[in-house]
Design an enzyme around this catalytic site. Sequence first.
Site, PDB file in Angstrom:
ATOM      1  N   CYS A  50      41.374  41.263  40.020  1.00 24.95           N
ATOM      2  CA  CYS A  50      42.133  40.421  40.939  1.00 24.95           C
ATOM      3  C   CYS A  50      42.223  39.018  40.367  1.00 24.95           C
ATOM      4  O   CYS A  50      41.599  38.691  39.361  1.00 24.95           O
ATOM      5  CB  CYS A  50      41.440  40.366  42.294  1.00 24.95           C
ATOM      6  SG  CYS A  50      39.808  39.634  42.175  1.00 24.95           S
ATOM      7  N   CYS A  53      38.910  37.144  39.884  1.00 22.46           N
ATOM      8  CA  CYS A  53      38.146  37.416  38.665  1.00 22.46           C
ATOM      9  C   CYS A  53      38.699  36.585  37.508  1.00 22.46           C
ATOM     10  O   CYS A  53      37.952  35.993  36.735  1.00 22.46           O
ATOM     11  CB  CYS A  53      38.229  38.898  38.293  1.00 22.46           C
ATOM     12  SG  CYS A  53      37.690  39.997  39.593  1.00 22.46           S
ATOM     13  N   ASP A 459      30.911  67.340  41.568  1.00 21.65           N
ATOM     14  CA  ASP A 459      29.563  67.276  41.031  1.00 21.65           C
ATOM     15  C   ASP A 459      28.745  66.524  42.082  1.00 21.65           C
ATOM     16  O   ASP A 459      29.313  65.828  42.930  1.00 21.65           O
ATOM     17  CB  ASP A 459      29.613  66.505  39.702  1.00 21.65           C
ATOM     18  CG  ASP A 459      28.249  66.055  39.250  1.00 21.65           C
ATOM     19  OD1 ASP A 459      27.361  66.907  39.204  1.00 21.65           O
ATOM     20  OD2 ASP A 459      28.088  64.869  38.949  1.00 21.65           O
ATOM     21  N   ASP A 638      31.022  63.132  36.868  1.00 20.25           N
ATOM     22  CA  ASP A 638      30.773  61.916  36.097  1.00 20.25           C
ATOM     23  C   ASP A 638      29.817  62.100  34.920  1.00 20.25           C
ATOM     24  O   ASP A 638      29.811  61.301  34.010  1.00 20.25           O
ATOM     25  CB  ASP A 638      30.208  60.829  37.014  1.00 20.25           C
ATOM     26  CG  ASP A 638      28.751  61.092  37.313  1.00 20.25           C
ATOM     27  OD1 ASP A 638      28.416  62.257  37.575  1.00 20.25           O
ATOM     28  OD2 ASP A 638      27.957  60.147  37.273  1.00 20.25           O
ATOM     29  N   ASP A 642      29.085  67.333  32.945  1.00 20.39           N
ATOM     30  CA  ASP A 642      30.330  67.733  33.599  1.00 20.39           C
ATOM     31  C   ASP A 642      31.502  67.788  32.622  1.00 20.39           C
ATOM     32  O   ASP A 642      32.563  68.310  32.957  1.00 20.39           O
ATOM     33  CB  ASP A 642      30.697  66.735  34.713  1.00 20.39           C
ATOM     34  CG  ASP A 642      29.677  66.742  35.825  1.00 20.39           C
ATOM     35  OD1 ASP A 642      29.284  67.842  36.230  1.00 20.39           O
ATOM     36  OD2 ASP A 642      29.291  65.655  36.272  1.00 20.39           O
TER      37      ASP A 642
END
Lengths: 745, 58
Positions: A50, A53, A459, A638, A642
């Site tokens: 944004c 930041c 997961d 993640d 996986d």
Amino acid sequence: MSDATLRASGALAGGEAAGEEADDTIFADYVGSGPDGSASIHLLVEGAHCGGCVRRIERALNTENDVLDARMNLSTRRLVIHWRGQAERAGALAATVARLGFTVVPFDPDAAIDSHERRGRELLRAMAVAGFAAANVMLLSVAVWSGHAQDMDPVTRDLFHWISALIALPAIAYAGRPFFRSAVAALAGRSINMDVPISLAILLASAMSLVQTLNGAHHAYFDSAVTLLFFLLVGRYLDHRAKGHVRRAAERLLALSREPATVIGQDGRHHSLAASRVRPGMALFVAAGQRVPADGTIAEGRSALDNSLLTGETVPVEAGPGTAVLAGALNCGGPLTLTATATGDNTVLADIVRLVEAAEQRRSRYVALADRLAAIYAPAVHGLAAGTFLGWLVLGGAAWQDALLAAIAVLIVTCPCALALAVPAVQVVASGRLMKAGTLLKSPTALERLAEVDTVVFDKTGTLTRGRPELTGAETVAPADLRLAASLAAASRHPLARALTRAMPDVAPASGVAEQPGMGLAWTAPGGEVRLGSRAWCGIATLDSDAAMELWLRRADGSTLRLTFHDRPREDAAAVVADLQRRGLAVEMLSGDRVEAARAVADELGIATWRACQSPADKSARLTELAAAGRRVLMVGDGLNDAPALAGAHVSLSPTSAADISQNTADAVFQGALLAPVVDSLLVARQARRLVRQNFALSLAYNAITVPLAVAGVVTPLIAAVAMSSSSLVVVGNALRLTILRRSS
Amino acid sequence: MSGLLLLIPAALLLGLVGLAAFLWSLRSGQFEDLDGAAERILHDDDDDDDPATVSRSR
């Protein structure tokens, strides 16, 4: 992603790693110098979303005394810093940004500003020129059309035609180049693409109109030719932008996971070097779990190499001395020593190119559908135009000029203007909307595949849950014991020890704590040895039946105490699961965790189908099973474990907190602490699919009406221009509805 | 009719001015960061963009 990986990858991470020493040489390697003796560096900043930041970053840098200018581009997440002084300052400046909580990596702007961006600019310039010409020629044409009704003076009409020609012909010559070039390339390769009929229609229409103008005749198609070009360029540019988004997302993830090389010097010592500085002949060390930094051959060691990023092969390949390895391969086995064979610049660049090419090869089936359509469409259009010409000449007994005019009208109205806009317009709007919500599409086909999903597999750890344990029941433990445990825990990087440190942030670490890997910590206190760690480490033989994660503390007097931890589900996990089920999607959970832990989360979130103790192979086997049953599975995960499942699923999503390899494998990556982007992505994808189908239907309907008219020879320049422009506008307008469609629909 | 001789060049000239302005803005990088530009206008940068304040603070 652990702090260790981030440091190893040459990136500076925000948060906990910020205070640590940066490897200055990594950043200094990327420093360029300006004409006035100032230094500059380009950084990719991850985590800035944004204006706030941007402001924090620029302000922090601009308050540094030697910084001349710092400017962050929010669209590309690139930050450029100019400063006066040594190149070595780069590391410190990057650390300034990292301390604000952002992850920064250096990158080479020359590698990034490539043909893709140049082509984008060329298209934009061509679009501007075509737009200018289209507006002005249309202005004159409207006057000519109304002149037909009101007996315009032929001299005035000819004047208007001449002015139109003077505007349109140079504009077509300039703005048509992208199409002409592509058409010539296709013809040279003895094939036909969509650009062949487009180029033919534009060139024939211009030539015919010029002849008409020279002869002082009624019909000139300059307006149609130029507006056609303009709308086609709009479609091309939108398509180009959609691809650019995908490409940048892939590029950023790749830059973040780019690792420096470990070079073995003449004296046998290891030191790290940016991969771009590796030269052929250097000896490189690749530890287990690292990526190969440069192309080379193995000098010493045996291992398995995972080339999935490069070739899509999921099974690691055995490699030993003499085997050639490619930059980007993941070392899954033992440590290796390589001799570099290609220069670092080439391989880092090659890395990006390979990844991007892989992404571009998996082209959208929407576009592929348009291409398939083109394969039928182009010959059909040419045949129809030739048939019209011959039909009028032979059967209709018309003059050849009139027959040619009718044939050109067929070419113009069949030109796939709306068709060329149908897909890119929707894709740009859809990916823009997802981008705003923090979801980055990495594969161009992800949208379409998402729309087909009927099963969602999650997961557990790190996806449904936050992925970091929190201390539970702290109030039942005596504060003195907690403080004692935390003072030991501060010495360890084990996740449970870190959780304990987080829960007791103001406890000073004890000095002289020894860690026994896989067991626990020991500290010699004045009254005897204190231990913190596993059950066995603290001398407990019994087993508790509950599933909680635990640490045991053995005090100096030999008494023991149990500390339990819990991985809490993400805040909106239950709501998202319920929402998916309400929309008729089957929800499953596959966890590598123990049965009790998996059951607790599944029960809490209302997931009826779940499996625990799943190895990576089990997970992908389950997905294969689902696919065999005809299910279209969305996998959300993640972890490293996986990655095979993510690659095997119909479509896959990863949170940005995921392991590098998972982010590389997933089709899209979502940001933030919530799971809601999963539902949002599915909804946007479904809306996009609906809109693309509508758009195809609209443009085919338009052709169904205008083609018979053109064959019959009654399409005047007015009808051609109006039909073409209106169909294009309708298609674009329909795509824009995606921004206003409500979430619930 | 003679009005056309004035109006058509005028219309073309205006169009060309617009085209030139667009090409110039493209070249000067004004389309590089559309998201950032939209946010920057909201920054209340009195304290660090005002040259007088900056020179005082340094």
